[in-house]
Design a protein around this motif. Structure first.
Motif, PDB file in Angstrom:
ATOM      1  N   PHE A  84     -33.321  66.868  -8.149  1.00 44.29           N
ATOM      2  CA  PHE A  84     -32.217  66.958  -9.109  1.00 44.29           C
ATOM      3  C   PHE A  84     -31.492  65.614  -9.137  1.00 44.29           C
ATOM      4  CE2 PHE A  84     -30.539  68.136  -5.016  1.00 44.29           C
ATOM      5  CZ  PHE A  84     -29.299  67.505  -4.955  1.00 44.29           C
ATOM      6  N   THR A  85     -30.743  65.397 -10.186  1.00 42.93           N
ATOM      7  CA  THR A  85     -30.002  64.144 -10.365  1.00 42.93           C
ATOM      8  C   THR A  85     -28.565  64.320  -9.888  1.00 42.93           C
ATOM      9  OG1 THR A  85     -31.351  63.568 -12.283  1.00 42.93           O
ATOM     10  CG2 THR A  85     -29.258  62.398 -12.017  1.00 42.93           C
ATOM     11  N   LEU A  86     -28.158  63.474  -8.958  1.00 40.82           N
ATOM     12  CA  LEU A  86     -26.793  63.509  -8.432  1.00 40.82           C
ATOM     13  C   LEU A  86     -26.016  62.328  -9.001  1.00 40.82           C
ATOM     14  CD1 LEU A  86     -24.703  64.757  -6.476  1.00 40.82           C
ATOM     15  CD2 LEU A  86     -25.589  63.202  -4.719  1.00 40.82           C
ATOM     16  N   LYS A  87     -24.905  62.610  -9.639  1.00 46.80           N
ATOM     17  CA  LYS A  87     -24.086  61.568 -10.245  1.00 46.80           C
ATOM     18  C   LYS A  87     -22.724  61.506  -9.555  1.00 46.80           C
ATOM     19  CE  LYS A  87     -26.231  61.878 -14.814  1.00 46.80           C
ATOM     20  NZ  LYS A  87     -25.996  62.059 -16.273  1.00 46.80           N
ATOM     21  N   GLY A  88     -22.234  60.307  -9.378  1.00 43.17           N
ATOM     22  CA  GLY A  88     -20.921  60.112  -8.768  1.00 43.17           C
ATOM     23  C   GLY A  88     -19.943  59.516  -9.763  1.00 43.17           C
ATOM     24  N   VAL A  89     -18.685  59.848  -9.583  1.00 45.39           N
ATOM     25  CA  VAL A  89     -17.631  59.355 -10.470  1.00 45.39           C
ATOM     26  C   VAL A  89     -16.518  58.762  -9.618  1.00 45.39           C
ATOM     27  CG1 VAL A  89     -15.903  59.965 -12.196  1.00 45.39           C
ATOM     28  CG2 VAL A  89     -18.143  61.054 -12.252  1.00 45.39           C
ATOM     29  N   LEU A  90     -16.102  57.557  -9.940  1.00 45.92           N
ATOM     30  CA  LEU A  90     -14.961  56.932  -9.276  1.00 45.92           C
ATOM     31  C   LEU A  90     -13.695  57.344 -10.019  1.00 45.92           C
ATOM     32  CD1 LEU A  90     -13.799  54.944  -7.189  1.00 45.92           C
ATOM     33  CD2 LEU A  90     -14.130  53.123  -8.878  1.00 45.92           C
ATOM     34  N   LEU A  91     -12.867  58.129  -9.357  1.00 47.95           N
ATOM     35  CA  LEU A  91     -11.659  58.642 -10.009  1.00 47.95           C
ATOM     36  C   LEU A  91     -10.474  57.708  -9.832  1.00 47.95           C
ATOM     37  CD1 LEU A  91     -11.874  62.447  -9.164  1.00 47.95           C
ATOM     38  CD2 LEU A  91     -12.492  61.287 -11.283  1.00 47.95           C
TER      39      LEU A  91
END
Length: 302
Positions: free
Chosen positions: A3-10
């Motif tokens: 699966f594709t894991l995406k990260g977000v810098l908040l």
């Protein structure tokens, strides 16, 4: 299973100097406030060779008595908060040479703006209140203990027309002297303040190193203190240990600052209190300058 894991810098978290390095904004000099931008009330002191920020009353309601009366009344309206779209256009103007870089309010355009959602975030950077609080407390203590006192500071007061009781006095023989100021403790008062701190019994693990640091005799302030020590000093210790020392204006201002920082560092902050505390902070600094009795009135941008 893949699966594709995406990260977000908040957001990012740092102290105020780190904020300048990460965001690319200026946090000193002209246009040093990312919220106010070029509308920040600032003046250059030729004697201190730095910019000072004193127009706290600009951020008060227009009918507030601390804005002054008559010809001295401050009629300037608060600056309109700026967003990232405004700063993006500002940086383009700097690159094209339309605006001098030293007064732009930006040192560089942060790489974080490459994130497509970054400019639309309501909160991009979080500030660490403890380290900022430590820097403010260090500056405050240096001033009330006389470490920042001298002819340049006195001439700066005369330059901006504040603290007239601190202006340099010249005798008939041409000898300059520095009169006592209401915000600097006497040598005896400094010893009493240090003695009181050394005699406080703190809870286990809370401030034991403070007692050891202040056990030495003499009026000098100990240098081996950490950020958490200054955090404890401002919020709990100084308002108590300064009782009966200095002027009433000085004690009241430090108590107000202590109350404000305890609220900022509290675990729970109610949204309904934010506007009230913001006005309380501006009023604290504005009233300190109006009474001409408190040292931090020319250093902190509200």
């Amino acid at each position: 299973m893949w699966f594709t894991l995406k990260g977000v810098l908040l957001w990012t978290m740092h102290d105020y100097p780190g904020y300048a390095q990460v965001s690319g904004f200026q946090t000193s000099g002209y246009a040093a406030c990312p919220t106010c931008g070029p509308a920040l009330p600032v003046a250059r002191s030729s004697h201190l060779s730095k910019q000072v920020y004193m127009s706290y009353s600009t951020f008060l309601p227009m009918d507030d008595p601390l804005r002054g009366t008559g010809a001295e009344r401050n009629t300037t309206e608060p600056p309109i908060p700026l967003d990232m779209y405004w700063w993006e256009q500002r940086w383009r103007d700097v690159e094209e040479g339309h605006i001098p870089a030293e007064r732009a309010g930006l040192k560089r355009w942060s790489i974080l703006h490459r994130l497509p959602y970054w400019k639309d975030l309501m909160i991009q950077h979080l500030l660490d209140p403890m380290h900022i609080e430590a820097n403010v407390t260090k500056s405050l203590i240096k001033r009330i203990f006389g470490k920042k006192d001298g002819k340049p500071a006195r001439r700066a007061c005369e330059e901006f027309g504040v603290h007239p009781e601190a202006w340099i006095q010249v005798s008939d023989g041409g000898i300059e002297s520095l009169p006592p100021t209401p915000w600097i403790l006497t040598t005896e008062e400094r010893k009493i303040c240090k003695k009181r701190i050394s005699e406080i019994r703190f809870p286990t693990g809370f401030g034991s190193c403070l007692r050891k640091s202040f056990e030495k005799d003499g009026p000098k302030w100990p240098s081996a203190l950490k950020s958490h020590n200054y955090h404890i000093l401002l919020q709990y210790v100084l308002p108590i240990c300064l009782q009966g020392l200095g002027t009433q204006y000085l004690r009241d201002a430090i108590c107000d600052l202590s109350v404000l920082m305890r609220w900022v560092c509290s675990k729970t902050i109610r949204i309904a209190e934010i506007d009230e505390k913001e006005l309380f902070a501006i009023t604290t600094f504005s009233s300190s300058r109006k009474t001409n009795q408190v040292p931090f009135s020319t250093r902190i941008h509200a």
